[in-house]
Motif scaffolding. Structure first.
Motif, short mmCIF file in Angstrom:
data_model
loop_
_atom_site.label_atom_id
_atom_site.label_comp_id
_atom_site.label_asym_id
_atom_site.label_seq_id
_atom_site.Cartn_x
_atom_site.Cartn_y
_atom_site.Cartn_z
N TYR A 540 0.85 -1.19 0.00
CA TYR A 540 0.00 0.00 0.00
C TYR A 540 0.88 1.24 0.00
O TYR A 540 1.91 1.29 0.69
CB TYR A 540 -0.92 0.00 1.22
N THR A 541 0.48 2.24 -0.77
CA THR A 541 1.20 3.51 -0.82
C THR A 541 0.43 4.55 -0.01
O THR A 541 -0.77 4.78 -0.27
CB THR A 541 1.36 4.00 -2.26
N VAL A 542 1.11 5.16 0.95
CA VAL A 542 0.52 6.21 1.77
C VAL A 542 1.02 7.55 1.24
O VAL A 542 2.24 7.78 1.16
CB VAL A 542 0.89 6.05 3.25
N THR A 560 5.59 3.46 1.30
CA THR A 560 4.82 2.23 1.11
C THR A 560 4.84 1.39 2.38
O THR A 560 5.80 1.41 3.14
CB THR A 560 5.36 1.39 -0.05
N VAL A 561 3.76 0.63 2.56
CA VAL A 561 3.66 -0.35 3.64
C VAL A 561 3.33 -1.69 3.00
O VAL A 561 2.39 -1.79 2.20
CB VAL A 561 2.58 0.02 4.67
N SER A 583 6.43 -4.33 6.75
CA SER A 583 7.60 -3.49 6.49
C SER A 583 7.14 -2.23 5.78
O SER A 583 6.08 -2.21 5.15
CB SER A 583 8.64 -4.23 5.65
N ASN A 584 7.93 -1.18 5.90
CA ASN A 584 7.64 0.03 5.14
C ASN A 584 8.92 0.63 4.60
O ASN A 584 9.98 0.52 5.22
CB ASN A 584 6.88 1.06 5.98
N SER A 585 8.84 1.22 3.41
CA SER A 585 10.01 1.87 2.80
C SER A 585 10.00 3.34 3.17
O SER A 585 8.94 3.98 3.21
CB SER A 585 9.96 1.71 1.29
#
Length: 658
Positions: A540-542, A560-561, A583-585
């Motif tokens: 998912y993109t926040v 992203t998550v 995880s998130n970038s």
């Protein structure tokens, strides 16, 4: 003579075939060929029920004689086996005394109800079992059937063991009130209990010591309550015959016919064949989904044995938790295998073969009722008895689903179990007649669990993480699509089941704001926090659209998550559907902290989104530093261009003046 082809559990408790196979019985007094055997009418012999412990353990069986042997013969050549036996209905009690008129009348009624002529043939007025022997023996006989009757030559086949004239006679007789009363009278019936300690897979026996003759054997466990706290189903009756014992000083025992030497008289073999009902999610195969997703399930249940029933109850029930709403049937099929696939499919059922009821709202049970046609489940060739019904259907995760409250639905099967008390009509609803329910809603064979996930963020001041901020607005995308959410509480948003609905600023949101604090609802969060729930695994993109006042818009974050059930992280080395890895970038500015975490040990983890007041707070290293250097160069070049423009303009004015 092996009267029984096997017993079945889950359809009527202990069940046996009623084929007389190779027993060439004739009425007493009929002239016989070969060598006569002098029968010892007072000698006891053994009648044995054989089976596995799981089928017989703790069960009670009662045997009552309905026919005494009148005479018997052995072949002149190759003796030691029987060539024929005569049977007489006039002496059937345990003590060998003549039957009273009540039980005799019950046998007569059973014969006339079953026969095509509707009456006992001439010469058999007081010997209905003799008439049965020469009429429904199950194979071509040298005895001519009585006038008006047609011989049933199929009753010795394995399929007809559960049907046909012979079975109908036995079932009709045992439903007779006078027969039931006589069976319960210890003077006339022999009752034996099987071992209560034998193991499931062990071979065991139940043995009766009885006079020679033809017997009805009934499972009478229900008269004694329960076994292992489980309601005991009744049995369809077993018809069995004993061996023949002669009057020699050292008695000879004749336990087989010369025409069927491997079929032993006095033995009934019992088979375990329980009904089953099990369930699996077919799609998605991952076991997790988002709110609004449609789930596809398959239920597999066994086609029952319906011997002895005029009507039958067979209802499969799915009992979902709140958050699941039944959508409809995809297909209902017969199959020769019990797998959750389409292999072995024989026949597709139509809407006239079953009814569906319930399932109109979230968490409402849905029932698939086959009671109206289960007796007739022999559509074409082969017969579907012992095959499987496969029901494929869908449910939707609706807006009442909640993360943390496990979505699951179990399956159960309610079916008839007592041919003596069947349903009164084709509807066959539970409660009409005696039924047993196999409830698999509490174990892995019948309960399917669906998992949803979520993640949280907190909007904070970069210089002071204890300062939580409100007013920032965010969107969550999957690919290029903005996900719409319903607000559950202050700062808590759940994916909307209907992603096509227009954005409603009251109930459905695509732009989300951190909690303002002070709320008292169940799903309210503290100030500056947000929670996105109702999501399946995926990336998912926040996107941050606005920042809190008075923070700088230069620090708007995009990151992203990822939620994964199969890709490990340092925090979750072995992810599963129940415990996924998160995880998130980091975004380009490195303003989003903490790359991965463990949702099991830290379920309230918040991804920190840091807000800045000025450009000087942006990091100077890594990718973000490069972006910042580029920004400074652009600013300087812009300044140089402006200076050059002003200088040239000044020069032009001076020359004009000159």
């Amino acid at each position: 003579m092996n009267i029984s082809k096997g017993l079945r559990r889950g359809v009527g408790g202990v069940v046996a075939a009623a084929a007389l196979l190779a027993l060439a019985m004739v009425p007493a007094g009929t002239a016989l060929a070969d060598t006569n055997i002098p029968i010892d009418q007072n000698a006891n012999t053994t009648l044995t029920i054989k089976g596995k412990g799981s089928r017989l353990r703790g069960h009670y069986f009662t045997a009552m004689r309905i026919g005494a042997y009148g005479n018997a013969q052995t072949p002149t050549v190759g003796g030691g086996k029987l060539s024929s036996v005569g049977v007489d209905s006039s002496q059937v009690d345990a003590g060998g005394v003549p039957a009273n008129e009540q039980i005799m009348q019950a046998m007569k009624d059973a014969y006339t109800t079953t026969s095509t002529s509707g009456s006992l043939p001439s010469g058999y007025g007081n010997n209905p079992v003799g008439a049965v022997a020469v009429t429904w023996l199950g194979f071509p006989s040298s005895i001519t059937p009585p006038s008006g009757e047609t011989a049933d030559t199929t009753s010795n086949s394995s399929s007809a063991a559960w049907s046909g004239s012979l079975r109908k006679f036995v079932t009709t007789l045992t439903k007779n009130t006078n027969f039931k009363n006589r069976l319960a009278d210890a003077t006339h019936g022999h009752e034996v209990q099987a071992s209560t300690t034998v193991l499931d897979d062990d071979d065991t026996t139940v043995e009766f010591s009885v006079k020679q003759g033809i017997y009805i054997v009934v499972d009478t466990t229900a008269n004694h309550g329960t076994v292992s706290s489980t309601t005991i189903p009744a049995s369809i009756p077993m018809l069995a015959s004993t061996a023949v014992v002669d009057t020699a000083s050292t008695p000879n025992v004749y336990d087989a016919f010369s025409t069927s030497p491997l079929v032993k008289l006095g033995e009934v073999s019992v088979k375990n064949d329980p009904l089953i009902v099990k369930k699996k999610m077919i799609d998605p195969t991952t076991g997790n989904a988002s709110v609004g997703d449609t789930l596809t399930y398959m239920i597999v249940s066994k086609v029952p044995l319906t011997t002895g029933f005029s009507h039958y109850t067979y209802v499969v029930k799915d009992d979902p938790s709140a958050g699941l709403t039944y959508q409809g049937v995809t297909s209902v099929k017969f199959s020769t295998d019990a797998n959750f696939t389409d292999t072995g499919i024989e026949h597709t059922l139509t809407g006239s073969d079953y009814t569906v009821s319930g399932g109109a709202s979230s968490g409402a049970p849905v029932e698939f009722n086959f009671s109206g046609s289960i007796i007739n489940f022999t559509q074409g060739t082969p017969s579907y008895y012992n095959d499987y019904i496969k029901i494929t259907y869908t449910m939707k995760i609706d807006d009442s689903a909640r993360e943390g409250t496990q979505l699951q639905n179990g399956v159960s099967l309610t079916h008839s179990n007592d041919p003596g008390n069947p349903p009164t009509g084709d509807g066959g609803t539970p409660g009409d007649g005696t039924t047993t329910t196999i409830d698999n809603s509490g174990d892995s064979t019948g309960t399917v669990k669906t998992y949803m996930y979520g993640f949280s963020l907190a909007d904070v001041d970069k210089n002071n993480h204890a300062t939580y901020l409100t007013g920032g607005e965010f969107q969550v995308k999957q690919g290029a699509t903005v996900i719409k959410f319903k607000k559950l509480g202050d700062g808590t948003y759940q994916r909307a089941a209907d992603q096509t609905a227009a954005v409603d600023n009251i109930t459905i949101f695509d732009t989300l704001t951190p909690a303002a604090g002070g709320g008292s609802g169940t799903y309210d969060l503290a100030i500056g926090r947000m929670r996105f729930t109702g999501l399946a695994e995926g990336t998912y993109t926040v996107v941050q659209n606005t920042v809190p006042v008075p923070y700088s818009s230069l620090g708007k974050s995009t990151f992203t998550v990822t939620v994964s059930t199969d890709t490990a992280t340092t925090s979750v080395p072995v992810p599963t559907a129940e415990t996924p890895a998160y995880s998130n970038s980091h975004d380009g500015w490195d303003l989003v902290a903490e790359a991965n975490w463990n949702p099991t040990t830290d379920p309230n983890h918040y991804i920190l989104v840091q807000e800045i007041n000025s450009i000087s707070q942006l990091p100077m290293t890594g990718g973000a530093g490069a972006i910042l250097v580029g920004l400074v160069v652009i600013v300087l070049l812009g300044g140089a261009g402006a200076l050059f423009f002003i200088t040239r303009r000044g020069e032009k004015s001076l020359s004009q003046e000159i």
